[in-house]
Design an enzyme around this catalytic site. Structure first.
Site, PDB file in Angstrom:
ATOM      1  N   CYS A 130       0.814  -1.227   0.000  1.00 16.82           N
ATOM      2  CA  CYS A 130       0.000   0.000   0.000  1.00 16.82           C
ATOM      3  C   CYS A 130       0.846   1.275   0.000  1.00 16.82           C
ATOM      4  O   CYS A 130       0.557   2.220  -0.740  1.00 16.82           O
ATOM      5  CB  CYS A 130      -0.950  -0.013   1.188  1.00 16.82           C
ATOM      6  SG  CYS A 130      -0.250  -0.697   2.681  1.00 16.82           S
ATOM      7  N   HIS A 243      -3.268   6.277   4.359  1.00 24.65           N
ATOM      8  CA  HIS A 243      -1.834   6.352   4.661  1.00 24.65           C
ATOM      9  C   HIS A 243      -1.294   7.720   4.206  1.00 24.65           C
ATOM     10  O   HIS A 243      -1.670   8.212   3.134  1.00 24.65           O
ATOM     11  CB  HIS A 243      -1.056   5.284   3.881  1.00 24.65           C
ATOM     12  CG  HIS A 243      -1.233   3.876   4.399  1.00 24.65           C
ATOM     13  ND1 HIS A 243      -2.009   3.541   5.478  1.00 24.65           N
ATOM     14  CD2 HIS A 243      -0.674   2.710   3.949  1.00 24.65           C
ATOM     15  CE1 HIS A 243      -1.931   2.222   5.675  1.00 24.65           C
ATOM     16  NE2 HIS A 243      -1.140   1.705   4.764  1.00 24.65           N
TER      17      HIS A 243
HETATM   18  N1  LIG Z   1      -5.276  -3.489   4.088  1.00 27.68           N
HETATM   19  C1  LIG Z   1      -4.383  -2.943   3.273  1.00 27.68           C
HETATM   20  O1  LIG Z   1      -4.150  -1.711   3.236  1.00 27.68           O
HETATM   21  C2  LIG Z   1      -3.630  -3.796   2.337  1.00 27.68           C
HETATM   22  C3  LIG Z   1      -2.878  -3.189   1.359  1.00 27.68           C
HETATM   23  C4  LIG Z   1      -2.169  -3.963   0.466  1.00 27.68           C
HETATM   24  C5  LIG Z   1      -2.243  -5.320   0.574  1.00 27.68           C
HETATM   25  N2  LIG Z   1      -2.992  -5.898   1.546  1.00 27.68           N
HETATM   26  C6  LIG Z   1      -3.027  -7.350   1.584  1.00 27.68           C
HETATM   27  O2  LIG Z   1      -4.324  -7.842   1.270  1.00 27.68           O
HETATM   28  C7  LIG Z   1      -4.561  -9.050   1.969  1.00 27.68           C
HETATM   29  C8  LIG Z   1      -5.839  -8.969   2.786  1.00 27.68           C
HETATM   30  O3  LIG Z   1      -5.769  -7.883   3.683  1.00 27.68           O
HETATM   31  P1  LIG Z   1      -7.054  -7.394   4.502  1.00 27.68           P
HETATM   32  O4  LIG Z   1      -6.633  -6.110   5.099  1.00 27.68           O
HETATM   33  O5  LIG Z   1      -8.280  -7.426   3.659  1.00 27.68           O
HETATM   34  O6  LIG Z   1      -7.168  -8.550   5.624  1.00 27.68           O
HETATM   35  P2  LIG Z   1      -8.458  -8.958   6.498  1.00 27.68           P
HETATM   36  O7  LIG Z   1      -9.390  -7.825   6.649  1.00 27.68           O
HETATM   37  O8  LIG Z   1      -7.915  -9.584   7.727  1.00 27.68           O
HETATM   38  O9  LIG Z   1      -9.185 -10.081   5.609  1.00 27.68           O
HETATM   39  C9  LIG Z   1      -8.571 -11.305   5.278  1.00 27.68           C
HETATM   40  C10 LIG Z   1      -9.455 -12.085   4.314  1.00 27.68           C
HETATM   41  O10 LIG Z   1      -8.761 -13.270   3.904  1.00 27.68           O
HETATM   42  C11 LIG Z   1      -9.557 -14.411   4.231  1.00 27.68           C
HETATM   43  N3  LIG Z   1      -8.675 -15.516   4.601  1.00 27.68           N
HETATM   44  C12 LIG Z   1      -7.623 -15.479   5.447  1.00 27.68           C
HETATM   45  N4  LIG Z   1      -7.050 -16.706   5.535  1.00 27.68           N
HETATM   46  C13 LIG Z   1      -7.772 -17.523   4.741  1.00 27.68           C
HETATM   47  C14 LIG Z   1      -7.695 -18.916   4.415  1.00 27.68           C
HETATM   48  N5  LIG Z   1      -6.750 -19.706   4.917  1.00 27.68           N
HETATM   49  N6  LIG Z   1      -8.597 -19.418   3.563  1.00 27.68           N
HETATM   50  C15 LIG Z   1      -9.555 -18.636   3.036  1.00 27.68           C
HETATM   51  N7  LIG Z   1      -9.687 -17.308   3.293  1.00 27.68           N
HETATM   52  C16 LIG Z   1      -8.797 -16.763   4.149  1.00 27.68           C
HETATM   53  C17 LIG Z   1     -10.447 -13.967   5.380  1.00 27.68           C
HETATM   54  O11 LIG Z   1     -11.567 -14.795   5.451  1.00 27.68           O
HETATM   55  P3  LIG Z   1     -12.349 -14.996   6.870  1.00 27.68           P
HETATM   56  O12 LIG Z   1     -13.154 -13.730   7.091  1.00 27.68           O
HETATM   57  O13 LIG Z   1     -13.191 -16.178   6.613  1.00 27.68           O
HETATM   58  O14 LIG Z   1     -11.290 -15.202   7.903  1.00 27.68           O
HETATM   59  C18 LIG Z   1     -10.780 -12.539   4.924  1.00 27.68           C
HETATM   60  O15 LIG Z   1     -11.763 -12.588   3.928  1.00 27.68           O
HETATM   61  C19 LIG Z   1      -3.282  -9.300   2.786  1.00 27.68           C
HETATM   62  O16 LIG Z   1      -2.410 -10.078   2.011  1.00 27.68           O
HETATM   63  C20 LIG Z   1      -2.713  -7.923   2.951  1.00 27.68           C
HETATM   64  O17 LIG Z   1      -1.319  -7.951   3.172  1.00 27.68           O
HETATM   65  C21 LIG Z   1      -3.708  -5.182   2.412  1.00 27.68           C
END
Ligand SMILES: NC(=O)c1ccc[n+]([C@@H]2O[C@H](COP(=O)([O-])OP(=O)(O)OC[C@H]3O[C@@H](n4cnc5c(N)ncnc54)[C@H](OP(=O)(O)O)[C@@H]3O)[C@@H](O)[C@H]2O)c1
Length: 340
Positions: A130, A243
């Site tokens: 990000c 950010h």
């Molecule tokens: N937030 C940011 O600013 C940002 C920026 C760039 C990249 N990212 C990346 O994007 C990704 C997600 O981030 P987020 O902020 O959206 O996280 P989050 O809110 O914690 O959501 C995680 C998601 O992944 C699912 N998940 C996790 N483990 C899983 C598994 N083993 N099998 C199936 N589904 C699974 C979760 O499902 P459940 O609800 O069922 O647990 C949920 O839908 C990460 O790789 C993060 O590094 C985030």
């Protein structure tokens, strides 16, 4: 004819935002599948005016689907993205797993759209970190004009960058400050985040920097130019979404602050708000829900021959993740798959 699109991680912060943005930008979708872990099976999520029911990523068959936007973290990506890619479903991944793989393009569509053609080696495209995404949108047009030698960046990163549990932690700790009978110890973070700032994002490396700082260095080189030197200090702040970055840039050639402002005004994905008066700049609260990367406080750095300072703010769930992924999907559609 449109696309058959999968959203993996649809119950998360980024996944939900992807669904919003696909609907907002009227991405040509014929069919959409929303996936998460087994514990979320049957959870409902919104896509435009439709309600979709979450399926289990573990048992989903990707055959016949055009593209899968992944936002599930590196561990789940490692397990499931190769399965999708192997049956011809192009993966656009938000985790850091594939970003530094030579056979996987790392794309910010305003900056290096030509890299999309490299997707075919693994059927995977990576979305940057990000903090990197918003920074490179600002750096690229300036680099094209005056060639950047070195960047010194300090970040002020919101808790939504650590997932939905981190948002709860900031909310609960903030309430607990006003109610001393409640104790909400740090869980997602190593120190209290409410009313505090934490100079630590991701794991520590041997040289004393953190992985988040290293990502900004490596990804800027891969996306724009390997010759650009970057040094970063990444800090978590008690902001829910958005950010901010204080960026100091040293150029090969002289670049006047007025010309830099004009270049940024014309650049894709950038909105310049720079009035040099009280409130004449953008803060994270104002960027939430927006597509743009906002630039303020553009000024000469008088301690360098060819230096500029600027302030860069963007919605990390949008340009830093979901929007950039959807823009990659649009690019892939336009340049490669050519449906819709
Ligand atoms: N937030 C940011 O600013 C940002 C920026 C760039 C990249 N990212 C990346 O994007 C990704 C997600 O981030 P987020 O902020 O959206 O996280 P989050 O809110 O914690 O959501 C995680 C998601 O992944 C699912 N998940 C996790 N483990 C899983 C598994 N083993 N099998 C199936 N589904 C699974 C979760 O499902 P459940 O609800 O069922 O647990 C949920 O839908 C990460 O790789 C993060 O590094 C985030």
């Amino acid at each position: 004819m449109g696309y058959r699109v999968v959203i993996a991680g649809a119950t998360g912060n980024v996944g939900r935002e992807m669904l919003n943005i696909l609907a907002e930008r009227q991405f040509p979708v014929d069919e959409i599948a929303v996936l998460a872990s087994r514990k979320s099976l049957g959870t409902e999520v919104t896509f435009g005016d439709k309600t979709l029911t979450t399926q289990d990523l573990d048992t989903f068959d990707f055959a016949g689907w055009d593209m899968a936007l992944f936002a599930v973290g590196s561990d789940a990506t490692k397990k499931y993205a190769p399965k999708a890619a192997a049956v011809g479903c192009v993966v656009i991944d938000n985790s850091s797993l594939y970003r530094y793989d030579h056979d996987v393009p790392l794309i910010v569509p305003e900056v290096n759209p030509q890299a999309v053609h490299g997707y075919a080696k693994k059927n995977i495209i990576a979305n940057p970190n990000c903090s990197t995404a918003q920074m490179v949108v600002a750096l690229k047009p300036l680099h094209d004009r005056a060639k950047i030698k070195r960047v010194v960046v300090s970040t002020y990163q919101s808790v939504s960058g650590s997932g939905k549990d981190a948002i709860d932690e900031l909310w609960d700790q903030t309430k607990a400050v006003y109610n001393p009978t409640q104790d909400v110890p740090p869980s997602v973070y190593t120190k209290q985040i409410a009313f505090n700032v934490i100079p630590h994002i991701d794991v520590f490396l041997d040289d004393g920097s953190t992985k988040e700082e290293w990502k900004m260095v490596a990804e800027t080189k891969k996306i724009i130019d390997p010759s650009i030197k970057v040094t970063a200090t990444c800090v978590r702040v008690p902001v829910f979404v958005g950010h901010s970055e204080a960026i100091n840039i040293e150029f090969e050639d002289f670049l006047d602050e007025d010309e830099a402002r004009d270049i940024l005004r014309e650049a894709p994905g950038i909105m310049v708000i720079d009035k040099r008066e009280d409130g004449g700049y953008v803060t994270p609260v104002e960027c939430v829900g927006d597509f743009a990367t906002f630039i303020s406080r553009i000024r000469q750095d008088s301690t360098l021959d060819n230096g500029l300072n600027l302030w860069c703010v963007s919605d990390n769930l949008r340009k830093g993740a979901a929007l950039n992924a959807v823009q990659i999907a649009e690019l892939l559609g336009r340049e490669v798959l050519k449906k819709g």
